[in-house]
Design an enzyme around this catalytic site. Structure first.
Site, PDB file in Angstrom:
ATOM      1  N   HIS A 288       0.683  -1.295   0.000  1.00 30.23           N
ATOM      2  CA  HIS A 288       0.000   0.000   0.000  1.00 30.23           C
ATOM      3  C   HIS A 288       0.701   1.330   0.000  1.00 30.23           C
ATOM      4  O   HIS A 288       0.621   1.962  -1.011  1.00 30.23           O
ATOM      5  CB  HIS A 288      -1.121   0.073   1.008  1.00 30.23           C
ATOM      6  CG  HIS A 288      -0.937  -0.759   2.212  1.00 30.23           C
ATOM      7  ND1 HIS A 288      -1.694  -1.864   2.404  1.00 30.23           N
ATOM      8  CD2 HIS A 288      -0.099  -0.665   3.236  1.00 30.23           C
ATOM      9  CE1 HIS A 288      -1.354  -2.394   3.532  1.00 30.23           C
ATOM     10  NE2 HIS A 288      -0.385  -1.698   4.055  1.00 30.23           N
TER      11      HIS A 288
ATOM     12  N   LEU B 138      -6.047  -0.854  -1.355  1.00 32.72           N
ATOM     13  CA  LEU B 138      -4.623  -0.811  -1.663  1.00 32.72           C
ATOM     14  C   LEU B 138      -4.041  -2.213  -1.633  1.00 32.72           C
ATOM     15  O   LEU B 138      -4.522  -3.081  -0.912  1.00 32.72           O
ATOM     16  CB  LEU B 138      -3.906   0.080  -0.637  1.00 32.72           C
ATOM     17  CG  LEU B 138      -4.383   1.534  -0.625  1.00 32.72           C
ATOM     18  CD1 LEU B 138      -3.631   2.319   0.440  1.00 32.72           C
ATOM     19  CD2 LEU B 138      -4.179   2.196  -1.974  1.00 32.72           C
ATOM     20  N   CYS B 139      -2.999  -2.395  -2.413  1.00 33.45           N
ATOM     21  CA  CYS B 139      -2.359  -3.702  -2.469  1.00 33.45           C
ATOM     22  C   CYS B 139      -1.835  -4.068  -1.084  1.00 33.45           C
ATOM     23  O   CYS B 139      -1.359  -3.188  -0.385  1.00 33.45           O
ATOM     24  CB  CYS B 139      -1.214  -3.680  -3.464  1.00 33.45           C
ATOM     25  SG  CYS B 139      -1.841  -3.710  -5.148  1.00 33.45           S
ATOM     26  N   PRO B 140      -1.929  -5.293  -0.667  1.00 35.11           N
ATOM     27  CA  PRO B 140      -2.328  -6.443  -1.482  1.00 35.11           C
ATOM     28  C   PRO B 140      -3.812  -6.794  -1.447  1.00 35.11           C
ATOM     29  O   PRO B 140      -4.169  -7.882  -1.877  1.00 35.11           O
ATOM     30  CB  PRO B 140      -1.522  -7.571  -0.823  1.00 35.11           C
ATOM     31  CG  PRO B 140      -1.538  -7.204   0.626  1.00 35.11           C
ATOM     32  CD  PRO B 140      -1.481  -5.706   0.678  1.00 35.11           C
TER      33      PRO B 140
ATOM     34  N   ASP C 130      -5.642   1.162  -7.269  1.00 32.83           N
ATOM     35  CA  ASP C 130      -4.218   1.100  -6.918  1.00 32.83           C
ATOM     36  C   ASP C 130      -3.430   0.572  -8.118  1.00 32.83           C
ATOM     37  O   ASP C 130      -3.622  -0.565  -8.540  1.00 32.83           O
ATOM     38  CB  ASP C 130      -4.024   0.160  -5.721  1.00 32.83           C
ATOM     39  CG  ASP C 130      -2.562   0.090  -5.274  1.00 32.83           C
ATOM     40  OD1 ASP C 130      -1.679   0.529  -6.036  1.00 32.83           O
ATOM     41  OD2 ASP C 130      -2.312  -0.403  -4.163  1.00 32.83           O
TER      42      ASP C 130
END
Ligand code: SF4
Lengths: 347, 79
Positions: A45, B12-14, B39
């Site tokens: 993130h 947002l990743c992941p 994202d």
């Protein structure tokens, strides 16, 4: 033919778990990876928030490592379950709000449940005795195996020769002589083993694997709990603590002020959940207000936001204030002087 | 074969990868899943996840602030 033995490896994205997995693969074991997402992981993130980093998104190291190793990777969202680990660690915290020992017990326990569900034989971690002050001391290594319930099905290939024999060794699935005896904080043995295995590219994370080992992040989290009077949090809270400047001018509210365009975009996603402020007479940052604010507080908040706008030297700056579900209003305020912001306001 | 959609905007990743993985686990081989993300990291992570786990990346469409990653579920045994 003997049965193909299978191991599940805890993959963090760092070098140690990568090496541990390779060592076991070299002995003919089928390995799949498991990676836990607590919400606090350094992976992923924040890279995606700030603008210069959006342009060149970083790889997810756990996925990358799995690909290098040629193994499948199962990523498990443990954001909710992890709360209990963070809020009530039986073994306490490390230097900051990192409950490393409980965290390890929890993750190994989850991997154990996965192992049984998928009919795997044992668990592999990249732990090294004496490497981390809290969770990887020689006294705590057996504790992780015991408290997680995995017992002697937990193999740490990098330091196994320093530990009691495990089931995979006893059963002859794994040759103990081809495991390692690493210990302590030196990275040299890992670097040498990487070279020996032909691993050239790997991530070198500084410090721990999550934001909870970070002093300034932990301070923001502690501040949030203090201000709310309880320690509830959700994924949005965790994320917001990673973004923007955080200023707490009053005990009952704080401002999250975007520092650049990427953060503005990110905070925009939260406009419906928070009162937000935006300078309109001058270019300036979006800010979220977390907490309660009366008329005077809103004025103060607007003056602070004005200070971070390009109108900081103007006599007056107009700031639009939009409460959640309420009417937007525009305040005309004098920007707060820089020296009128006590350093104690910065969280 | 059927086509499915998954909204991972603002995640947002992941998280987009995790949601994709969990959704794919419930789909049949050959099914397609179109994942909408904000994202940009998803443009790397979801393809990497596909390569690792035996799914096929059908394409990535980049919009202004969004991207759509389309995946075809592979014949792997258990998502
Ligand atoms: S650094 Fe974070 S993720 Fe790693 S063991 Fe400690 S608490 Fe867990």
């Amino acid at each position: 033919m003997s049965k193909q033995r299978k191991a599940v490896a805890l993959i963090s994205g760092g070098l140690d778990s990568m090496l541990a997995t390779r060592v076991v693969q070299e002995q003919g074991i089928h390995v799949e990876g498991i990676n836990f997402f607590t919400g606090f992981c350094v992976e992923g993130h924040t890279h995606a928030i700030r603008r210069q980093e959006r342009a060149k998104p970083k790889r997810n190291n756990a996925l990358w490592v799995a690909e290098q190793l040629g193994i499948r990777l199962h990523i498990v969202d443990i954001v909710d379950e992890y709360k209990d680990v963070l809020l009530n660690p039986r073994h306490g915290y490390g230097k900051n709000l990192n409950p490393c020992l409980d965290c390890k017990v929890f993750m190994v326990g989850k991997a154990h449940a996965w192992m049984r569900e998928h009919d795997f034989d044992f668990i592999v971690t990249g732990e090294v005795v004496g490497q981390r002050p809290m969770s990887q001391r020689s006294a705590t290594m057996p504790l992780v195996a015991e408290e997680s319930g995995v017992g002697d099905r937990l193999l740490r290939p990098l330091c196994a020769q320093r530990l009691a024999e495990t089931l995979p060794e006893r059963e002859g699935w794994i040759d103990r002589d081809r495991l390692h005896d690493f210990s302590g904080r030196s990275r040299k043995p890992q670097v040498a083993l990487a070279a020996e295995l032909g691993i050239e590219d790997y991530a070198q994370p500084a410090g721990g694997c999550c934001f909870l080992t970070d002093a300034s992040y932990s301070a923001k989290l502690a501040d949030l709990w203090r201000a709310r009077g309880n320690r509830e949090y959700d994924l949005d809270d965790i994320m917001l603590l990673k973004v923007g400047r955080h200023l707490r001018p009053r005990a009952h509210f704080k401002l999250v002020i975007a520092r650049e365009e990427g953060e503005v975009k990110f905070l925009q996603g939260y406009r419906r959940q928070f009162t937000h402020l935006l300078p309109t007479s001058h270019p300036g940052p979006l800010a979220l207000l977390d907490g309660r604010a009366d008329v005077d507080d809103l004025e103060l908040a607007a003056r602070i936001v004005a200070r971070f706008s390009q109108g900081r030297d103007a006599d007056k700056v107009r700031v639009e204030v939009v409460p959640t579900g309420g009417e937007a209003q525009t305040l005309e305020v004098a920007p707060l002087a820089t020296d009128a912001i006590p350093s104690g306001w910065y969280v | 074969m059927s086509r499915h959609e998954l909204d991972c905007r603002r995640l947002l990743c992941p998280m987009p990868v995790i949601r994709t993985q969990n959704r794919v686990a419930g789909l049949a081989p050959g099914d397609e899943l179109a994942v909408t993300c904000t994202d940009p990291g998803a443009a790397k992570d979801i393809p990497a996840w596909c390569r690792i786990n035996g799914h096929e990346l059908l394409g990535i469409e980049h919009g202004d602030d969004e991207l759509v990653v389309t995946v075809r579920v592979g014949a792997s045994e258990d998502g």
